[in-house]
Motif scaffolding. Structure first.
Motif, PDB file in Angstrom:
ATOM      1  N   ILE A  79       0.858  -1.182   0.000  1.00  0.00           N
ATOM      2  CA  ILE A  79       0.000   0.000   0.000  1.00  0.00           C
ATOM      3  C   ILE A  79       0.898   1.237   0.000  1.00  0.00           C
ATOM      4  O   ILE A  79       1.949   1.252   0.674  1.00  0.00           O
ATOM      5  N   SER A  80       0.498   2.241  -0.739  1.00  0.00           N
ATOM      6  CA  SER A  80       1.291   3.460  -0.824  1.00  0.00           C
ATOM      7  C   SER A  80       1.556   4.035   0.573  1.00  0.00           C
ATOM      8  O   SER A  80       0.624   4.203   1.382  1.00  0.00           O
ATOM      9  N   GLY A  81       2.824   4.296   0.867  1.00  0.00           N
ATOM     10  CA  GLY A  81       3.190   4.824   2.172  1.00  0.00           C
ATOM     11  C   GLY A  81       3.646   3.768   3.158  1.00  0.00           C
ATOM     12  O   GLY A  81       4.258   4.084   4.182  1.00  0.00           O
ATOM     13  N   HIS A  82       3.344   2.516   2.877  1.00  0.00           N
ATOM     14  CA  HIS A  82       3.801   1.428   3.744  1.00  0.00           C
ATOM     15  C   HIS A  82       5.229   1.056   3.401  1.00  0.00           C
ATOM     16  O   HIS A  82       5.571   0.891   2.226  1.00  0.00           O
ATOM     17  N   LYS A  83       6.048   0.872   4.435  1.00  0.00           N
ATOM     18  CA  LYS A  83       7.462   0.581   4.215  1.00  0.00           C
ATOM     19  C   LYS A  83       7.853  -0.847   4.572  1.00  0.00           C
ATOM     20  O   LYS A  83       8.995  -1.237   4.385  1.00  0.00           O
ATOM     21  N   SER A  84       6.914  -1.591   5.113  1.00  0.00           N
ATOM     22  CA  SER A  84       7.212  -2.954   5.542  1.00  0.00           C
ATOM     23  C   SER A  84       6.391  -3.952   4.742  1.00  0.00           C
ATOM     24  O   SER A  84       5.201  -3.744   4.483  1.00  0.00           O
ATOM     25  N   VAL A  85       7.051  -5.042   4.355  1.00  0.00           N
ATOM     26  CA  VAL A  85       6.375  -6.120   3.634  1.00  0.00           C
ATOM     27  C   VAL A  85       6.698  -7.439   4.325  1.00  0.00           C
ATOM     28  O   VAL A  85       7.848  -7.701   4.675  1.00  0.00           O
ATOM     29  N   SER A  86       5.654  -8.248   4.501  1.00  0.00           N
ATOM     30  CA  SER A  86       5.827  -9.584   5.066  1.00  0.00           C
ATOM     31  C   SER A  86       5.273 -10.614   4.099  1.00  0.00           C
ATOM     32  O   SER A  86       4.328 -10.331   3.358  1.00  0.00           O
ATOM     33  N   TYR A 114      11.824  -4.546   6.064  1.00  0.00           N
ATOM     34  CA  TYR A 114      11.540  -3.143   6.354  1.00  0.00           C
ATOM     35  C   TYR A 114      12.739  -2.320   5.944  1.00  0.00           C
ATOM     36  O   TYR A 114      13.868  -2.647   6.326  1.00  0.00           O
ATOM     37  N   GLU A 115      12.486  -1.282   5.164  1.00  0.00           N
ATOM     38  CA  GLU A 115      13.583  -0.443   4.680  1.00  0.00           C
ATOM     39  C   GLU A 115      14.681  -1.283   4.033  1.00  0.00           C
ATOM     40  O   GLU A 115      15.875  -1.081   4.288  1.00  0.00           O
ATOM     41  N   LYS A 116      14.262  -2.257   3.259  1.00  0.00           N
ATOM     42  CA  LYS A 116      15.126  -3.104   2.436  1.00  0.00           C
ATOM     43  C   LYS A 116      15.970  -4.074   3.248  1.00  0.00           C
ATOM     44  O   LYS A 116      16.834  -4.753   2.689  1.00  0.00           O
ATOM     45  N   GLU A 117      15.728  -4.175   4.542  1.00  0.00           N
ATOM     46  CA  GLU A 117      16.471  -5.118   5.368  1.00  0.00           C
ATOM     47  C   GLU A 117      15.538  -6.197   5.924  1.00  0.00           C
ATOM     48  O   GLU A 117      14.381  -5.917   6.264  1.00  0.00           O
ATOM     49  N   TYR A 147       9.951  -0.042  -2.027  1.00  0.00           N
ATOM     50  CA  TYR A 147       9.302  -0.870  -0.998  1.00  0.00           C
ATOM     51  C   TYR A 147       8.573  -2.084  -1.548  1.00  0.00           C
ATOM     52  O   TYR A 147       8.013  -2.849  -0.755  1.00  0.00           O
ATOM     53  N   SER A 148       8.561  -2.271  -2.858  1.00  0.00           N
ATOM     54  CA  SER A 148       8.020  -3.513  -3.376  1.00  0.00           C
ATOM     55  C   SER A 148       8.959  -4.659  -3.002  1.00  0.00           C
ATOM     56  O   SER A 148      10.101  -4.433  -2.577  1.00  0.00           O
ATOM     57  N   SER A 149       8.478  -5.884  -3.169  1.00  0.00           N
ATOM     58  CA  SER A 149       9.256  -7.025  -2.704  1.00  0.00           C
ATOM     59  C   SER A 149       9.087  -8.206  -3.639  1.00  0.00           C
ATOM     60  O   SER A 149       8.092  -8.315  -4.364  1.00  0.00           O
ATOM     61  N   GLU A 150      10.096  -9.061  -3.636  1.00  0.00           N
ATOM     62  CA  GLU A 150      10.048 -10.332  -4.349  1.00  0.00           C
ATOM     63  C   GLU A 150      10.337 -11.467  -3.389  1.00  0.00           C
ATOM     64  O   GLU A 150      11.203 -11.340  -2.508  1.00  0.00           O
ATOM     65  N   LEU A 207       2.750  -0.054   7.986  1.00  0.00           N
ATOM     66  CA  LEU A 207       3.408   1.252   7.948  1.00  0.00           C
ATOM     67  C   LEU A 207       4.834   1.190   8.445  1.00  0.00           C
ATOM     68  O   LEU A 207       5.791   1.450   7.734  1.00  0.00           O
ATOM     69  N   ASN A 208       4.962   0.818   9.722  1.00  0.00           N
ATOM     70  CA  ASN A 208       6.274   0.917  10.365  1.00  0.00           C
ATOM     71  C   ASN A 208       6.286  -0.037  11.546  1.00  0.00           C
ATOM     72  O   ASN A 208       5.737   0.262  12.587  1.00  0.00           O
ATOM     73  N   PRO A 209       6.894  -1.168  11.380  1.00  0.00           N
ATOM     74  CA  PRO A 209       6.818  -2.186  12.434  1.00  0.00           C
ATOM     75  C   PRO A 209       7.687  -1.909  13.632  1.00  0.00           C
ATOM     76  O   PRO A 209       7.636  -2.622  14.602  1.00  0.00           O
ATOM     77  N   ALA A 210       8.510  -0.883  13.581  1.00  0.00           N
ATOM     78  CA  ALA A 210       9.379  -0.563  14.719  1.00  0.00           C
ATOM     79  C   ALA A 210      10.124  -1.811  15.164  1.00  0.00           C
ATOM     80  O   ALA A 210       9.930  -2.311  16.266  1.00  0.00           O
ATOM     81  N   ALA A 211      10.960  -2.301  14.284  1.00  0.00           N
ATOM     82  CA  ALA A 211      11.646  -3.567  14.499  1.00  0.00           C
ATOM     83  C   ALA A 211      12.298  -3.631  15.873  1.00  0.00           C
ATOM     84  O   ALA A 211      12.937  -2.693  16.315  1.00  0.00           O
TER      85      ALA A 211
END
Lengths: 114, 118
Positions: B26-33, B50-53, B72-75, B95-99
């Motif tokens: 979703i636009s604005g979301h930085k985390s993908v699971s 999150y943030e490519k890490e 922020y897209s993912s494969e 949005l931001n999982p605050a790892a």
């Protein structure tokens, strides 16, 4: 081991009657709790979550859930079922301190008959 | 706003092959699971980025790997496919999982990619 249990594979309810979908969890501490719904050939849709505060949480489509800390339960409820509520429901927990991992239950299929 | 999108919708592969699944948050979301949902079971956590890490990994073999791009897209990549890899693969964004801390962020799921391994 951390786990989420949904003891009923299927729940059948007549339209207009109240419904309850049960969920219990075994996770240390005070986890965050979620309910998701999945319609055929669709992804999971978020219904509601419990973070803290009032034990009764209200969510989308008239659903609500009651958190009971002593029984480690988070049952999903709706006062009056609709045929369109028929779907697969998943309870999920995220342990505090875990930014990522969500543990899902095995799902309960809810069938509402007209 | 558009929700989480995934491609392809369906995929058929044979044992031993490799597959790449794609997800746009979703636009604005930085985390993908990423999650694997075998028929009749709940989703099982595979990865979070999150943030490519990589910020979390589930109990999956090294044949499974993923990455996140600057947009922020993912494969998700799976090598040496097995019959048991047949499943619905779900992507979720937040949005931001605050790892490292307990996060109240809600994860929003895409429609999934149905992978069949023959």
């Amino acid at each position: 081991a951390q786990s989420v249990a949904q003891p009923e594979d299927q729940v059948n309810v007549a339209e207009g009657n109240p419904l309850t979908v049960k969920c219990t969890y075994s996770v240390s501490g005070n986890p965050y709790l979620f309910w998701y719904v999945q319609y055929p050939n669709r992804g999971l849709q978020f219904l509601l979550k419990y973070i803290t505060g009032d034990n009764l949480v209200k969510g989308s489509y008239g659903f609500e859930a009651e958190f009971n800390k002593s029984q480690t339960s988070f049952h999903l409820k709706k006062p009056s079922a609709l045929v369109s509520d028929s779907a697969l429901y998943f309870c999920a927990v995220r342990p505090r301190g875990s930014a990522s991992k969500i543990i899902f239950g095995s799902g309960t299929r809810l069938s509402i008959r007209p | 706003d558009a929700g989480v999108t995934q491609s392809p919708t369906h995929l058929i592969k044979t044992r031993g092959q490799q597959v790449t699944l794609r997800c746009s948050p979703i636009s604005g979301h930085k985390s993908v699971s990423w999650y694997q949902q075998v028929l009749g079971q709940g989703p099982q956590f595979i990865f979070q980025y999150y943030e490519k890490e990589e910020r979390g990994r589930g109990n999956f073999p090294d044949r499974f790997s993923a990455r996140q791009f600057p947009n922020y897209s993912s494969e998700l990549n799976v090598n040496a496919l097995l019959l048991g890899d047949s499943a619905l693969y779900l992507c979720a964004s937040s949005l931001n999982p605050a790892a490292g801390q307990g996060s109240t962020d809600t994860q929003y799921f895409g429609p999934g990619t149905r992978l069949t391994v023959l």
